[in-house]
Design a protein around this motif. Sequence first.
Motif, mmCIF file in Angstrom:
data_model
loop_
_atom_site.group_PDB
_atom_site.id
_atom_site.type_symbol
_atom_site.label_atom_id
_atom_site.label_comp_id
_atom_site.label_asym_id
_atom_site.label_seq_id
_atom_site.Cartn_x
_atom_site.Cartn_y
_atom_site.Cartn_z
ATOM 1 N N THR A 197 0.925 -1.233 -0.089
ATOM 2 C CA THR A 197 0.105 0.022 0.170
ATOM 3 C C THR A 197 0.924 1.144 0.082
ATOM 4 O O THR A 197 1.917 1.283 0.741
ATOM 5 C CB THR A 197 -0.983 -0.195 1.220
ATOM 6 O OG1 THR A 197 -1.766 -1.433 1.218
ATOM 7 C CG2 THR A 197 -1.774 1.355 1.277
ATOM 8 N N ILE A 253 0.924 5.288 0.810
ATOM 9 C CA ILE A 253 0.151 6.326 1.407
ATOM 10 C C ILE A 253 0.795 7.541 0.720
ATOM 11 O O ILE A 253 1.902 7.900 0.936
ATOM 12 C CB ILE A 253 0.164 6.348 2.791
ATOM 13 C CG1 ILE A 253 -0.440 5.083 3.481
ATOM 14 C CG2 ILE A 253 -0.259 7.677 3.446
ATOM 15 C CD1 ILE A 253 -0.222 4.951 5.084
ATOM 16 N N VAL A 304 -3.867 5.008 -0.516
ATOM 17 C CA VAL A 304 -4.680 6.051 0.261
ATOM 18 C C VAL A 304 -3.906 7.403 -0.063
ATOM 19 O O VAL A 304 -2.742 7.617 0.489
ATOM 20 C CB VAL A 304 -4.258 5.645 1.982
ATOM 21 C CG1 VAL A 304 -5.100 6.606 2.786
ATOM 22 C CG2 VAL A 304 -5.007 4.117 1.978
ATOM 23 N N VAL A 336 -4.209 11.554 0.905
ATOM 24 C CA VAL A 336 -4.709 12.459 1.552
ATOM 25 C C VAL A 336 -4.226 13.698 1.210
ATOM 26 O O VAL A 336 -3.003 14.141 1.014
ATOM 27 C CB VAL A 336 -4.047 12.309 3.082
ATOM 28 C CG1 VAL A 336 -4.748 13.188 4.053
ATOM 29 C CG2 VAL A 336 -4.468 10.815 3.609
ATOM 30 N N ARG A 341 -8.329 4.948 -1.856
ATOM 31 C CA ARG A 341 -9.113 5.826 -0.981
ATOM 32 C C ARG A 341 -8.420 7.273 -0.847
ATOM 33 O O ARG A 341 -7.244 7.098 -0.805
ATOM 34 C CB ARG A 341 -9.205 5.142 0.378
ATOM 35 C CG ARG A 341 -9.908 5.982 1.561
ATOM 36 C CD ARG A 341 -9.892 5.118 2.700
ATOM 37 N NE ARG A 341 -10.316 5.848 3.846
ATOM 38 C CZ ARG A 341 -11.424 6.316 4.194
ATOM 39 N NH1 ARG A 341 -12.347 6.025 3.434
ATOM 40 N NH2 ARG A 341 -11.582 7.033 5.368
ATOM 41 N N VAL A 344 -8.956 10.868 0.807
ATOM 42 C CA VAL A 344 -9.593 11.635 2.082
ATOM 43 C C VAL A 344 -9.141 13.014 1.924
ATOM 44 O O VAL A 344 -7.714 13.410 1.855
ATOM 45 C CB VAL A 344 -8.904 10.827 3.152
ATOM 46 C CG1 VAL A 344 -9.499 11.609 4.650
ATOM 47 C CG2 VAL A 344 -9.087 9.446 3.533
ATOM 48 N N VAL A 394 -5.677 12.650 10.130
ATOM 49 C CA VAL A 394 -6.389 11.347 9.673
ATOM 50 C C VAL A 394 -5.342 10.383 9.476
ATOM 51 O O VAL A 394 -5.809 8.877 9.466
ATOM 52 C CB VAL A 394 -7.061 11.574 8.223
ATOM 53 C CG1 VAL A 394 -8.194 12.640 8.705
ATOM 54 C CG2 VAL A 394 -6.200 11.978 7.265
ATOM 55 N N LEU A 395 -4.069 10.403 9.378
ATOM 56 C CA LEU A 395 -3.144 9.336 9.232
ATOM 57 C C LEU A 395 -3.170 8.298 10.097
ATOM 58 O O LEU A 395 -2.904 7.162 9.662
ATOM 59 C CB LEU A 395 -1.595 9.944 8.943
ATOM 60 C CG LEU A 395 -1.447 10.588 7.479
ATOM 61 C CD1 LEU A 395 0.126 11.091 7.501
ATOM 62 C CD2 LEU A 395 -1.781 9.529 6.549
ATOM 63 N N GLU A 450 -5.921 6.095 9.562
ATOM 64 C CA GLU A 450 -5.865 5.411 8.382
ATOM 65 C C GLU A 450 -4.704 4.204 8.197
ATOM 66 O O GLU A 450 -5.005 3.082 7.901
ATOM 67 C CB GLU A 450 -5.428 6.239 6.880
ATOM 68 C CG GLU A 450 -6.216 7.283 6.944
ATOM 69 C CD GLU A 450 -7.786 6.529 6.114
ATOM 70 O OE1 GLU A 450 -7.633 5.737 5.276
ATOM 71 O OE2 GLU A 450 -9.074 7.034 6.361
ATOM 72 N N ARG A 480 -6.700 1.393 10.211
ATOM 73 C CA ARG A 480 -7.496 0.840 9.203
ATOM 74 C C ARG A 480 -6.928 -0.188 8.073
ATOM 75 O O ARG A 480 -7.462 -1.358 7.939
ATOM 76 C CB ARG A 480 -8.361 1.987 8.428
ATOM 77 C CG ARG A 480 -9.328 1.652 7.383
ATOM 78 C CD ARG A 480 -10.108 2.591 6.688
ATOM 79 N NE ARG A 480 -10.854 2.577 5.769
ATOM 80 C CZ ARG A 480 -10.443 2.060 4.617
ATOM 81 N NH1 ARG A 480 -9.442 2.424 4.023
ATOM 82 N NH2 ARG A 480 -11.460 1.748 3.573
ATOM 83 N N LEU A 481 -5.726 0.504 7.665
ATOM 84 C CA LEU A 481 -4.906 -0.571 6.984
ATOM 85 C C LEU A 481 -4.481 -1.655 7.635
ATOM 86 O O LEU A 481 -4.661 -2.962 7.268
ATOM 87 C CB LEU A 481 -3.572 0.116 6.311
ATOM 88 C CG LEU A 481 -4.037 1.177 5.289
ATOM 89 C CD1 LEU A 481 -2.823 1.939 4.983
ATOM 90 C CD2 LEU A 481 -4.426 0.440 4.010
ATOM 91 N N ASP A 489 -10.387 -2.845 4.599
ATOM 92 C CA ASP A 489 -11.032 -2.625 3.456
ATOM 93 C C ASP A 489 -11.269 -3.929 2.711
ATOM 94 O O ASP A 489 -11.583 -3.900 1.308
ATOM 95 C CB ASP A 489 -9.880 -1.911 2.385
ATOM 96 C CG ASP A 489 -8.602 -2.596 2.245
ATOM 97 O OD1 ASP A 489 -8.540 -3.597 2.853
ATOM 98 O OD2 ASP A 489 -7.714 -2.233 1.680
#
Length: 108
Positions: free
Chosen positions: A11, A13, A36, A38, A63, A65, A72-73, A76, A79-80, A85
């Motif tokens: 992933t 970011i 992701v 941002v 995603r 954001v 938010v990091l 996130e 969440r990862l 997801d």
Amino acid sequence: RGEGGAAEDATLIDVCCGTGTIGLTAMREGVVGRVVGVDISEPAILDARHNATRNGMDDDRVRFVASRAELVLHGEMQRLRAGDDGAGPPRAICAVVDPARDGLHHDV
């Protein structure tokens, strides 16, 4: 491209992602399987989502954001790691800030 593992398990970011160019290109080139992005600019995030759709990447793998990164990091990342997801936790997570930002919050 990743060595010794499948790129789809990685992933990216993309902090301060703008219109999503770096993350979407990394996906298209097979470097990562999820992105992701941002960015503080809501119009940029709307454009990033449009670019994802236009390139056939408007699914759970992408995603974007609209928020300040430092707000938010952490969520996130949680969440990862939890695999929220539906793809399970990523094998690798890489973050990029390009261009580098003066004044980027120390939590980022």
